[in-house]
Design an enzyme around this catalytic site. Sequence first.
Site, short mmCIF file in Angstrom:
data_model
loop_
_atom_site.label_atom_id
_atom_site.label_comp_id
_atom_site.label_asym_id
_atom_site.label_seq_id
_atom_site.Cartn_x
_atom_site.Cartn_y
_atom_site.Cartn_z
N LYS A 1 0.88 -1.18 -0.07
CA LYS A 1 0.09 -0.02 -0.06
C LYS A 1 1.00 1.46 0.06
CE LYS A 1 -4.33 -1.89 1.23
NZ LYS A 1 -5.51 -2.44 2.30
N ARG B 1 -3.60 -10.05 4.60
CA ARG B 1 -4.12 -10.01 3.03
C ARG B 1 -3.00 -9.45 2.39
NH1 ARG B 1 -6.21 -6.63 -0.63
NH2 ARG B 1 -7.96 -7.47 -1.87
#
Length: 269
Positions: A214, A248
């Site tokens: 991210k 995840r």
Amino acid sequence: MNWFTPPCVMGVLNVTPDSFSDGGAYLAPDDARARLREIVDGGAAICDVGAESTRPGSAPVSPEEQRRRLDPVFEVMRSGASGAISIDTSHAAVASAALSAGAVLVNDVTAGRADPDLFGVTADADAAICLVHMLGEPRTMQDAPRYDDVVAEVARFLEERVGAAVAAGIDERRILVDPGIGFGKRLEDNLALLRGLPTLAGLGCPIVVGVSRKSMFATLLGRDVDERMAGSVAAGLLAVDAGAAVLRVHDVRETVDALAVWTAMRSAE
Ligand code: HH2
């Protein structure tokens, strides 16, 4: 939740043209099937399949288009060759199609706020659900996120959504929560939430964390999206140390290896 022995890895498969990390890579059915195999062979406990990007600024995708993109994956699921599958969607119709094909978990970044039927569909299938915190909506969520106390506010939100899910008939033992790293958060908010996982653990639900690749690693490290694996694995391990049950991730094999080392070291204590 027979797919679930914490800490474990949830591998990401985005059948989209525009996901921030793997957009366009798995739109072709053969590529999606090969990625599914890679995730299973890499040692993930579950594969999270989605057909709508929720990256900052992304546009919504209709349930019909999501189902069209997911059809080849549903086919593999029906053949029984996919391992455990999570469906990453906010739409009851998409969740329902995935659950009929054998999915065991609904992963909703809106925590049941976008579609009033999502909880009911999940409850009827006796499936698990992951409730994610997001401030606002993907199109605008990174515009100017502000919190007074991000950990307390996210904990309060998740507690309220767990209550709503239980009221709609979902078994409390099948609810997972996720602080929603990057969903309407600045770097300092993401770091506070990762540090604050022990507070979220107070909700009594297993915690899912999605830091993988991210933009916090662009801010922290100045790395492009395909150069964020080391940062992602490091943050993932620290999240597990602070109480996360599921990571995840895009880099499945590397994270599975890192977790195996973590588990060996912790069990030697
Ligand atoms: N992050 C993304 C999507 N779904 N679900 C959960 N539970 N937690 C997350 O942190 C999370 C999520 C965004 O990542 P990705 O799917 O790789 O990108 P995109 O939304 O662009 O498809």
